[in-house]
Design a protein around this motif. Sequence first.
Motif, mmCIF file in Angstrom:
data_model
loop_
_atom_site.group_PDB
_atom_site.id
_atom_site.type_symbol
_atom_site.label_atom_id
_atom_site.label_comp_id
_atom_site.label_asym_id
_atom_site.label_seq_id
_atom_site.Cartn_x
_atom_site.Cartn_y
_atom_site.Cartn_z
ATOM 1 N N ARG A 39 -25.876 86.808 -14.612
ATOM 2 C CA ARG A 39 -24.827 87.816 -14.491
ATOM 3 C C ARG A 39 -24.842 88.779 -15.679
ATOM 4 N N ALA A 40 -25.071 88.247 -16.858
ATOM 5 C CA ALA A 40 -25.119 89.096 -18.049
ATOM 6 C C ALA A 40 -26.335 90.012 -18.039
ATOM 7 N N MET A 41 -27.428 89.593 -17.391
ATOM 8 C CA MET A 41 -28.632 90.415 -17.339
ATOM 9 C C MET A 41 -28.591 91.450 -16.221
ATOM 10 N N SER A 42 -27.605 91.369 -15.360
ATOM 11 C CA SER A 42 -27.488 92.323 -14.257
ATOM 12 C C SER A 42 -26.732 93.573 -14.714
ATOM 13 N N PRO A 43 -27.121 94.759 -14.252
ATOM 14 C CA PRO A 43 -26.440 95.985 -14.677
ATOM 15 C C PRO A 43 -25.112 96.251 -13.980
ATOM 16 N N GLU A 44 -24.735 95.419 -13.058
ATOM 17 C CA GLU A 44 -23.479 95.643 -12.345
ATOM 18 C C GLU A 44 -22.284 95.245 -13.208
ATOM 19 N N PRO A 45 -21.142 95.986 -13.059
ATOM 20 C CA PRO A 45 -20.934 97.220 -12.293
ATOM 21 C C PRO A 45 -21.550 98.420 -13.023
ATOM 22 N N LEU A 46 -21.957 99.410 -12.273
ATOM 23 C CA LEU A 46 -22.763 100.501 -12.799
ATOM 24 C C LEU A 46 -22.243 101.837 -12.307
ATOM 25 N N ASP A 47 -22.316 102.849 -13.179
ATOM 26 C CA ASP A 47 -21.941 104.204 -12.788
ATOM 27 C C ASP A 47 -22.907 105.181 -13.463
ATOM 28 N N TYR A 48 -22.837 106.447 -13.067
ATOM 29 C CA TYR A 48 -23.738 107.464 -13.611
ATOM 30 C C TYR A 48 -22.960 108.720 -13.968
ATOM 31 N N ILE A 49 -23.473 109.441 -14.961
ATOM 32 C CA ILE A 49 -22.964 110.764 -15.320
ATOM 33 C C ILE A 49 -24.174 111.671 -15.486
ATOM 34 N N GLU A 50 -24.142 112.860 -14.909
ATOM 35 C CA GLU A 50 -25.273 113.776 -15.041
ATOM 36 C C GLU A 50 -25.081 114.648 -16.271
ATOM 37 N N ILE A 51 -26.064 114.595 -17.170
ATOM 38 C CA ILE A 51 -26.044 115.384 -18.402
ATOM 39 C C ILE A 51 -27.387 116.095 -18.513
ATOM 40 N N PHE A 52 -27.353 117.422 -18.575
ATOM 41 C CA PHE A 52 -28.576 118.222 -18.647
ATOM 42 C C PHE A 52 -29.572 117.835 -17.563
ATOM 43 N N GLY A 53 -29.073 117.569 -16.375
ATOM 44 C CA GLY A 53 -29.929 117.287 -15.237
ATOM 45 C C GLY A 53 -30.473 115.869 -15.184
ATOM 46 N N VAL A 54 -30.048 115.013 -16.101
ATOM 47 C CA VAL A 54 -30.500 113.616 -16.117
ATOM 48 C C VAL A 54 -29.335 112.733 -15.700
ATOM 49 N N ARG A 55 -29.583 111.853 -14.749
ATOM 50 C CA ARG A 55 -28.556 110.938 -14.269
ATOM 51 C C ARG A 55 -28.478 109.756 -15.232
ATOM 52 N N VAL A 56 -27.549 109.814 -16.148
ATOM 53 C CA VAL A 56 -27.443 108.836 -17.223
ATOM 54 C C VAL A 56 -26.581 107.659 -16.769
ATOM 55 N N PRO A 57 -27.085 106.420 -16.870
ATOM 56 C CA PRO A 57 -26.299 105.265 -16.448
ATOM 57 C C PRO A 57 -25.292 104.853 -17.522
ATOM 58 N N PHE A 58 -24.132 104.371 -17.083
ATOM 59 C CA PHE A 58 -23.184 103.789 -18.028
ATOM 60 C C PHE A 58 -22.438 102.649 -17.361
ATOM 61 N N ASP A 59 -21.839 101.810 -18.160
ATOM 62 C CA ASP A 59 -21.149 100.619 -17.683
ATOM 63 C C ASP A 59 -19.925 101.025 -16.866
ATOM 64 N N GLY A 60 -19.809 100.455 -15.660
ATOM 65 C CA GLY A 60 -18.740 100.851 -14.745
ATOM 66 C C GLY A 60 -17.403 100.170 -14.974
#
Length: 575
Positions: free
Chosen positions: A280-301
Amino acid sequence: MIHIKSTNWVLSSAAALIVLLPMTDAQAQDTDVTPLAVTIDGLAIDGEEYRSVTITSETPLSIQFSEPVARECLRGSQNQSSAHFGRNGPLTDREFAMATTAWSYFESGYQPETGLVNSVGSFPSTTLWDTASYVSALVAAYELCVIDKRAFDDRATRLLNTLRNLPLYRGEAPNKVYNAATGEMVDYTNQPGEIGMSANDIGRLLVWLQILKERHPHLANGVDNVPMRWNFCNLINDEGRMFGSFTQSDGSIRYVQEGRLGYEEYAAKGFALWGFEVNRAMSPEPLDYIEIFGVRVPFDGRDPRVFKNQNYVLTEGYILDGLEMGWDLPTDQTNDGMTASNGWRAEFANRIYLVQQRRFEQTGIVTARSEHQVEGRPYFVYDSIFADGYPWNTLDPTGEYQPDRAAISTKAAVGLWALWDTPYTDLLFETVADLSVPDRGFYEGLYENGNGFIPLQTANNNGIILAALLYKVQGPILQHVNQNTQVWDTAFMGTDIRDNKCHPNRLVEEVPCCACAIHNKIAPVIPIEEFRYCRPVVGGSEVSATDCSTEEHNLKFPQVRQVLPSSCPVPASDP
């Protein structure tokens, strides 16, 4: 080799000049005078080799030498991978000088009584995270021939002795902070106290303890005895999540889930390398994204307002994973530097790198962001790519906005340079390569607003720089080469000690019943459609990544081709 055959000459040496001077009368009275001569053994002249040559003179004689021939360092090449992401090849003279400078921090901040090193400058305090950075510096300095094996072994055994006997927080696992000079538990002001445990810090140390015993099997027994004392029951729950703790004002303990996207998965790999179940700790969930300068940057949801933990997007967790483990799964023992078996980590790392390059391209601000120390209050900032709803948000631990503390992090710049061979990382390298004091190590970074450098040297910064230089030579630093039986796996078998401390039992395999077998393949958390900068490789329980680039690959995803079986049973006929 030079020998003085005459006892009425004195040999004095400075740099490459050796001068033979007459002895004083007092010196001559104590010796028998023999012919004035100097003998040079093992000499070659015009291609002819001589066992020895004797030079005699009635007057003072000077012998001038050329620059000594540098010894070739073979340690790194013995473990060098054939190819790996980013920069490949031996260190240049300039890069070796950087390694020597970075190591000088661990000379000046060393505490010989404990074998520990100060986290920051001359202040005798340290954490497990910074101790792991010291181990990374120690491993790299030896592999790069900055120190010899005698110095390496002396330091490693002193350190392991201290780690083996550290007083533990409430008898469970290491405290968050220790006095580097005495090894006693302290708070952040270096006053005696038990303040809690950090699962993230422990996970990072476990990564480097694993590297230490893989590369140096003669130390493996000592290494295994360090975590053998620890009780992991409150650090990892039954769902495979990591928990830290802190002491509340009334003296009671509170255990809290620890880690966010980027760091949590990296630290969890440390536990997984030792056999703990932390899926569970190694899984990226929950996950969200923010687009910055055309790059879809992942962040903790996870919502910070609910979980009381900020979701900083930082460089460090991703570059540590790349430098140390090549963005591989802990179970991957192929030592393949060109395929990241933990594919989504490589994919996200490429985005973390690219968005910083894009910021430079769009704004002219040289960018390499990570958390770092600062002089004076607030002493420490999270220099984020994204946090608290805003890109390029620099926050102190209280959440206060600190824009004047934004900086080009030296460790981030050198780490990005090692992992991505691009003109932009060449610029990052030039920005920080000389940001140092030769006998004290590298400064933390260079302020973005032009206020000069951060006048602090730290173990974490200099340790990561050494690891990045070693990565250039060898590739991912964790190399699975020690096939010996491990004390960690065999100790206390057949007793309840392992269960009482929640240690894994890797020599015991639970065989599932056929009725419990999983027949449906579980889809990966990060689907292959999300891989834009690395090409996905489908196989096993995870999606691997290869052909990583800062350009979107635009490659067609592999399609499953259906074929008829070689034989087909005849259907049973109706009676």
